[in-house]
Structures are given as C-alpha cells and as structure tokens.
Design a protein around this motif. Structure first.
Motif, PDB file in Angstrom:
ATOM      1  N   VAL A  39       0.663  -1.124   0.094  1.00  0.00           N
ATOM      2  CA  VAL A  39       0.051   0.030  -0.164  1.00  0.00           C
ATOM      3  C   VAL A  39       1.042   1.346  -0.005  1.00  0.00           C
ATOM      4  O   VAL A  39       1.787   1.227   0.822  1.00  0.00           O
ATOM      5  N   TRP A  40       0.411   2.317  -0.864  1.00  0.00           N
ATOM      6  CA  TRP A  40       1.194   3.599  -0.932  1.00  0.00           C
ATOM      7  C   TRP A  40       0.083   4.715  -0.683  1.00  0.00           C
ATOM      8  O   TRP A  40      -0.861   4.663  -1.218  1.00  0.00           O
ATOM      9  N   VAL A  41       0.222   5.323   0.505  1.00  0.00           N
ATOM     10  CA  VAL A  41      -0.662   6.316   1.063  1.00  0.00           C
ATOM     11  C   VAL A  41      -0.068   7.754   0.568  1.00  0.00           C
ATOM     12  O   VAL A  41       0.890   8.116   0.445  1.00  0.00           O
ATOM     13  N   PHE A  91     -19.033  13.529  -2.224  1.00  0.00           N
ATOM     14  CA  PHE A  91     -17.811  12.941  -3.255  1.00  0.00           C
ATOM     15  C   PHE A  91     -16.648  13.544  -2.918  1.00  0.00           C
ATOM     16  O   PHE A  91     -15.675  13.629  -3.632  1.00  0.00           O
ATOM     17  N   GLU A  92     -16.698  14.579  -1.994  1.00  0.00           N
ATOM     18  CA  GLU A  92     -15.510  15.435  -1.807  1.00  0.00           C
ATOM     19  C   GLU A  92     -13.966  14.800  -1.720  1.00  0.00           C
ATOM     20  O   GLU A  92     -12.998  15.026  -1.847  1.00  0.00           O
ATOM     21  N   GLU A  93     -14.293  13.560  -0.763  1.00  0.00           N
ATOM     22  CA  GLU A  93     -12.777  12.743  -0.637  1.00  0.00           C
ATOM     23  C   GLU A  93     -12.203  12.083  -1.800  1.00  0.00           C
ATOM     24  O   GLU A  93     -11.214  11.759  -2.036  1.00  0.00           O
ATOM     25  N   LEU A  94     -13.155  11.773  -2.944  1.00  0.00           N
ATOM     26  CA  LEU A  94     -12.849  11.515  -4.228  1.00  0.00           C
ATOM     27  C   LEU A  94     -12.429  12.517  -5.052  1.00  0.00           C
ATOM     28  O   LEU A  94     -11.353  12.667  -5.705  1.00  0.00           O
ATOM     29  N   ILE A  95     -13.328  13.821  -5.075  1.00  0.00           N
ATOM     30  CA  ILE A  95     -12.895  14.904  -6.099  1.00  0.00           C
ATOM     31  C   ILE A  95     -11.604  15.439  -5.635  1.00  0.00           C
ATOM     32  O   ILE A  95     -10.841  15.730  -6.445  1.00  0.00           O
ATOM     33  N   ASN A  96     -11.270  15.555  -4.218  1.00  0.00           N
ATOM     34  CA  ASN A  96     -10.171  16.221  -3.952  1.00  0.00           C
ATOM     35  C   ASN A  96      -8.967  14.916  -3.560  1.00  0.00           C
ATOM     36  O   ASN A  96      -8.173  15.297  -2.377  1.00  0.00           O
ATOM     37  N   PHE A  97      -8.727  14.080  -4.414  1.00  0.00           N
ATOM     38  CA  PHE A  97      -7.794  12.794  -4.128  1.00  0.00           C
ATOM     39  C   PHE A  97      -6.962  12.957  -5.318  1.00  0.00           C
ATOM     40  O   PHE A  97      -7.350  13.443  -6.327  1.00  0.00           O
ATOM     41  N   SER A  98      -5.669  12.414  -5.170  1.00  0.00           N
ATOM     42  CA  SER A  98      -4.659  12.573  -6.102  1.00  0.00           C
ATOM     43  C   SER A  98      -5.385  11.550  -7.285  1.00  0.00           C
ATOM     44  O   SER A  98      -5.884  10.407  -6.979  1.00  0.00           O
ATOM     45  N   ASP A  99      -5.084  11.932  -8.475  1.00  0.00           N
ATOM     46  CA  ASP A  99      -5.523  11.025  -9.595  1.00  0.00           C
ATOM     47  C   ASP A  99      -4.501  10.092 -10.050  1.00  0.00           C
ATOM     48  O   ASP A  99      -4.701   9.456 -11.238  1.00  0.00           O
ATOM     49  N   CYS A 100      -3.258   9.924  -9.375  1.00  0.00           N
ATOM     50  CA  CYS A 100      -2.057   9.047  -9.869  1.00  0.00           C
ATOM     51  C   CYS A 100      -1.740   8.087  -9.078  1.00  0.00           C
ATOM     52  O   CYS A 100      -1.501   6.901  -9.511  1.00  0.00           O
ATOM     53  N   CYS A 101      -2.194   8.007  -7.595  1.00  0.00           N
ATOM     54  CA  CYS A 101      -1.806   6.953  -6.760  1.00  0.00           C
ATOM     55  C   CYS A 101      -1.973   7.165  -5.745  1.00  0.00           C
ATOM     56  O   CYS A 101      -2.490   8.155  -5.164  1.00  0.00           O
ATOM     57  N   GLY A 102      -2.471   6.019  -4.715  1.00  0.00           N
ATOM     58  CA  GLY A 102      -2.596   6.115  -3.489  1.00  0.00           C
ATOM     59  C   GLY A 102      -3.960   5.014  -2.987  1.00  0.00           C
ATOM     60  O   GLY A 102      -4.300   4.497  -4.037  1.00  0.00           O
ATOM     61  N   VAL A 103      -4.281   5.152  -1.921  1.00  0.00           N
ATOM     62  CA  VAL A 103      -5.351   4.343  -1.500  1.00  0.00           C
ATOM     63  C   VAL A 103      -6.399   5.239  -0.541  1.00  0.00           C
ATOM     64  O   VAL A 103      -6.099   6.109  -0.041  1.00  0.00           O
ATOM     65  N   ALA A 151     -15.652  -0.989   1.458  1.00  0.00           N
ATOM     66  CA  ALA A 151     -16.084  -0.263   3.006  1.00  0.00           C
ATOM     67  C   ALA A 151     -16.142  -1.452   3.991  1.00  0.00           C
ATOM     68  O   ALA A 151     -16.341  -1.075   5.168  1.00  0.00           O
ATOM     69  N   HIS A 152     -15.803  -2.719   3.566  1.00  0.00           N
ATOM     70  CA  HIS A 152     -15.925  -3.802   4.604  1.00  0.00           C
ATOM     71  C   HIS A 152     -14.685  -4.195   4.945  1.00  0.00           C
ATOM     72  O   HIS A 152     -14.272  -5.207   5.485  1.00  0.00           O
ATOM     73  N   GLY A 153     -13.750  -3.241   5.338  1.00  0.00           N
ATOM     74  CA  GLY A 153     -12.489  -3.339   5.939  1.00  0.00           C
ATOM     75  C   GLY A 153     -11.466  -3.701   4.941  1.00  0.00           C
ATOM     76  O   GLY A 153     -10.226  -3.983   5.060  1.00  0.00           O
ATOM     77  N   GLY A 154     -11.678  -2.968   3.476  1.00  0.00           N
ATOM     78  CA  GLY A 154     -10.668  -2.956   2.732  1.00  0.00           C
ATOM     79  C   GLY A 154      -9.877  -1.804   2.081  1.00  0.00           C
ATOM     80  O   GLY A 154     -10.211  -0.722   2.970  1.00  0.00           O
ATOM     81  N   TYR A 155     -10.038  -1.452   1.008  1.00  0.00           N
ATOM     82  CA  TYR A 155      -9.383  -0.485   0.472  1.00  0.00           C
ATOM     83  C   TYR A 155      -9.656   0.006  -1.193  1.00  0.00           C
ATOM     84  O   TYR A 155      -9.780  -1.212  -1.694  1.00  0.00           O
ATOM     85  N   VAL A 156      -9.605   0.737  -1.648  1.00  0.00           N
ATOM     86  CA  VAL A 156      -9.639   1.263  -2.969  1.00  0.00           C
ATOM     87  C   VAL A 156      -8.112   1.866  -3.408  1.00  0.00           C
ATOM     88  O   VAL A 156      -7.490   2.540  -2.920  1.00  0.00           O
ATOM     89  N   ASP A 157      -7.482   1.284  -4.540  1.00  0.00           N
ATOM     90  CA  ASP A 157      -6.078   1.181  -4.486  1.00  0.00           C
ATOM     91  C   ASP A 157      -6.158   2.088  -6.145  1.00  0.00           C
ATOM     92  O   ASP A 157      -6.494   1.520  -7.071  1.00  0.00           O
TER      93      ASP A 157
END
Length: 159
Positions: A39-41, A91-103, A151-157
């Motif tokens: 994982v890269w944050v 949607f602010e957490e997606l709109i204001n998130f990097s578009d190249c990498c992260g979780v 949402a069940h304890g995972g992540y979107v990469d």
C-alpha cells in the motif's frame, strides 16, 4: 497512460514497512500470488490508518476497472463535482484526491459508497441530460461498486 483502480473487500496488515521485511518479501516471487499487496498512501486523511509501504493480505471480493486516461478521469471527476455542486459535501473525498496513486481506506470508502448510493438517481438523470458523457454513468457505477466492496475493511487502490 490511464488510471487503473482495484478495490479489495478485506485487508490485514501483515508486514509493516521495515526495509528488512520489505526486502525479504520482494525477493519472494510468490508474494503477489498469495494475496499480498503493498500500500502507498498519498493522503492520510482518506487512508483511514493504512500504513504507507506496508504489506497487506487481501481477501474477499475484489473489483478492478480502468477509470480512463488521466484526462478522461479528470473530465469525469469534473462532471461529478458539477452534478453534486449544490449538495452537502458529496464525493469530496474522491474529488479532492490524487488522480495518480494512493489508497482510500474503509471508512472513507463507506462514506463515498453512501454518497454514490444516495446520488444514483440524480447521476442517471445527469447522464441522460449530457449524452456527450455517455461513459459517465458506467464509470459512476464502477466507482460505486469499488467503494461498496472496500467499505468492509478493505481499500480502493489507485494504480
């Protein structure tokens, strides 16, 4: 180049980011086949405590999709923001998130899944009124599915 997205339902930290352990795992050719991902944050706010550089064993459901080229994803995200501009921080957490990498971690994914569910009808209407963005509702549904799984304890990469 394009933005690829993978969502995992469950993720458990198995190895913190110590260089010695990371080196051992990198040298083990089977680590990716064993359901282990690194994982890269890029934003600690959306990562919900996931450890940058940490190795996680993923399990449960997963979904992957191409969000499009970076330009197309940027245009899609602009339409998302435009549709939701009169809404309360949807949607602010997606709109204001990097578009190249992260979780994006599980709590933020749960909030975004709720946003996508609540706005589904309006998104479908938006897509009908804007035929030039025909792919838009398809990607909307891809993102919704990804956040519902994570949402069940995972992540979107973001890859």
């Amino acid at each position: 180049m394009s933005l690829d997205v993978v969502a995992y339902e469950e993720a458990v930290l198995i190895v913190p980011a110590s260089e010695e352990e990371a080196s051992r795992i990198r040298d083990d050719a089977d680590w990716m086949r064993d359901g282990v991902r690194r994982v890269w944050v890029s934003s600690t706010r959306q990562a919900d405590g996931l450890v940058s550089g940490g190795y996680y064993r993923v399990s449960g459901q997963s979904v992957s999709f191409c969000a499009g080229s970076y330009a197309n994803y940027g245009a899609w995200r602009s339409h998302l923001a435009q549709m939701a501009e009169d809404g309360p921080s949807a949607f602010e957490e997606l709109i204001n998130f990097s578009d190249c990498c992260g979780v994006i971690g599980p709590q933020t994914s749960a909030k975004l899944a709720a946003d996508f569910a609540a706005w589904q009808g309006r998104a479908e209407a938006y897509a009908r009124l804007n035929p030039v963005v025909a792919f838009w509702i398809e990607k909307y549904n891809d993102w919704r599915a990804a956040f519902e799984i994570a949402a069940h304890g995972g992540y979107v990469d973001f890859l």
